[in-house]
Design an enzyme around this catalytic site. Structure first.
Site, PDB file in Angstrom:
ATOM      1  N   LYS A 224       0.851  -1.187   0.000  1.00 52.44           N
ATOM      2  CA  LYS A 224       0.000   0.000   0.000  1.00 52.44           C
ATOM      3  C   LYS A 224       0.882   1.231   0.000  1.00 52.44           C
ATOM      4  CE  LYS A 224       0.668   1.881   3.399  1.00 52.44           C
ATOM      5  NZ  LYS A 224       1.929   2.367   4.052  1.00 52.44           N
TER       6      LYS A 224
ATOM      7  N   TYR B 240      -4.415   4.332   6.218  1.00 53.76           N
ATOM      8  CA  TYR B 240      -4.945   3.384   7.217  1.00 53.76           C
ATOM      9  C   TYR B 240      -6.291   3.859   7.756  1.00 53.76           C
ATOM     10  CZ  TYR B 240      -0.630   0.688   7.294  1.00 53.76           C
ATOM     11  OH  TYR B 240       0.417  -0.118   6.938  1.00 53.76           O
TER      12      TYR B 240
END
Ligand code: NAD
Length: 368
Positions: free
Chosen positions: A136, A221
């Site tokens: 990510k 996140y």
């Protein structure tokens, strides 16, 4: 930090009947039969700090094994080959790795390089006919993400994103409770994600390599967390940026962004992404019948948290071990985690990041 092996060593057969499934791979292991199915043979691209963590975690995997390396630093390859017993024929550099297509001993490549390199590297791996796991953020904007999804589809390979929290036991339990309606109608999520970044010369503060700043690295996140905690996709965002150090955080590299998201049910999320505050790793979910709070919520663990029903007591298992076993099972058997880890999931976060950056520039609400 406990390993999966530590956990399995302590696990009794009665645990098989526990209501929470940490991962199918784990339950299989808990049945105490040795695993005899296929092993996902993985090459890691980018032998940096996170690649090192993933390699170590994979030592405890049952279904995945590190078998190859892609690196631009020959001395690292020498060290890693010795440490993980990797044959020379499975080692490549950034110029030669397209040749991996001729290597039948590698099933998948895990791309763990700076964000701005992911797109081209993932597409090259796909064209070489190997499954791709990408860290990510999957790319640096939605346009890149779409190209990556399309390339992997065209090459008929899987594209997975390193969303390790989707396999983390306490997180999985909160998602299970949410799906079972135990929080009632959900109203609000708060996500706080940040740390104080050091060395000003690192790639994370370089717009080209990072794609942005804290939002790309850590704010993601809270975006992903809002989505899996509320179980909905946002329909609008608003965002405000503050910058206290324009020398360290240059144009296009965000230091701190506060952002809000609205969801079809009427629930809202309020989040903070920053490279300028420490101890910022907290999720809070509020519903009509209960709540969940987690702090730390997305660090390497142990994750800690409680709900209106009490403390979350699921065991800590190294996230990357669970993730890699789970991804092997996904690739070989099609077993999906509780929240997807595929390219479409990565793309959803990138679309939201694009919208947040747009909202910081215009000051306007951006519809998704
Ligand atoms: P890092 O700087 O420690 O490692 C990056 C690696 O890429 C190094 O080995 C470096 O040599 C290599 N590299 C290849 N080309 C490069 C170039 N042009 N410039 C700089 N480095 C180059 O970074 P990291 O912390 O390992 O992060 C790598 C990726 O992993 C990022 O996408 C990051 O977001 C992701 N990450 C994910 C997690 C997670 O918990 N899922 C945690 C940390 C990092």
């Amino acid at each position: 930090m406990g390993s999966r092996r530590d956990f399995l060593g302590k696990l009794t057969v009665s645990a098989i009947s526990l209501p929470i499934l940490y991962s199918p791979a784990q339950l299989f292991a808990a049945s105490s039969k040795p695993y005899e199915g296929p092993i996902l043979r993985v090459a890691i691209m980018g032998l940096g700090s996170y690649g090192t963590r993933v390699a170590k975690a994979m030592e405890s995997c049952q279904r995945a094994k590190l078998v190859g390396l892609i690196s631009g630093t020959p001395s690292k390859v020498v060290d890693w080959r010795a440490k993980y017993d990797i044959p020379e024929k499975n080692c490549y550099n950034y110029d030669t790795f397209d040749q991996i297509k001729n290597n039948p001993d590698i099933d998948a490549v895990y791309v763990i390089t700076p964000n701005g390199l992911h797109k081209d590297q993932v597409i090259r791996v796909a064209k070489a006919g190997k499954h791709v796991i990408c860290e990510k953020p999957m790319g640096i904007n939605a346009k890149e993400g779409q190209e990556m999804v399309d390339a992997c589809k065209a090459a008929k390979v899987k594209l997975l994103v390193g969303y390790r929290m989707h396999y983390e036991p306490k997180t999985v339990e909160v998602i299970r409770m949410r799906k079972a309606g135990e929080f009632g109608k959900l109203k609000f999520f708060q996500g706080l994600s940040g740390f104080t970044i050091g060395d000003p010369t690192q790639w994370r503060l370089n717009k080209k390599l990072a794609g942005g700043g804290a939002m790309m690295d850590i704010g993601i996140y809270s975006i992903n967390g809002a989505r899996y905690m509320l179980g909905e996709e946002p329909i609008w965002v608003t965002a405000q940026e503050t910058k206290t150090d324009p020398v360290k955080f240059k144009e296009g590299v965000d230091e701190t962004i506060q952002f809000q998201m609205g969801f079809p049910s009427g629930a809202t999320a309020s989040c903070l992404s920053t490279y300028a505050m420490s101890h910022l790793d907290r999720f809070f979910l509020n519903g009509e019948k209960g709540f969940a709070e987690m702090q730390p919520s997305t660090g390497y663990g142990p994750i800690k948290g409680r709900t209106h029903k009490g403390e979350l007591t699921q065991p800590h298992i190294t996230h990357q071990t669970l993730q890699m076993d789970g991804m092997a099972q996904l690739i070989f058997e099609g077993v999906q985690p509780i929240v997807p880890v595929d390219g479409e999931e990565g793309l959803r976060d990138l679309k939201i990041i694009d919208a947040i950056y747009k909202a910081t520039k215009t000051g306007q609400k951006v519809d998704l």
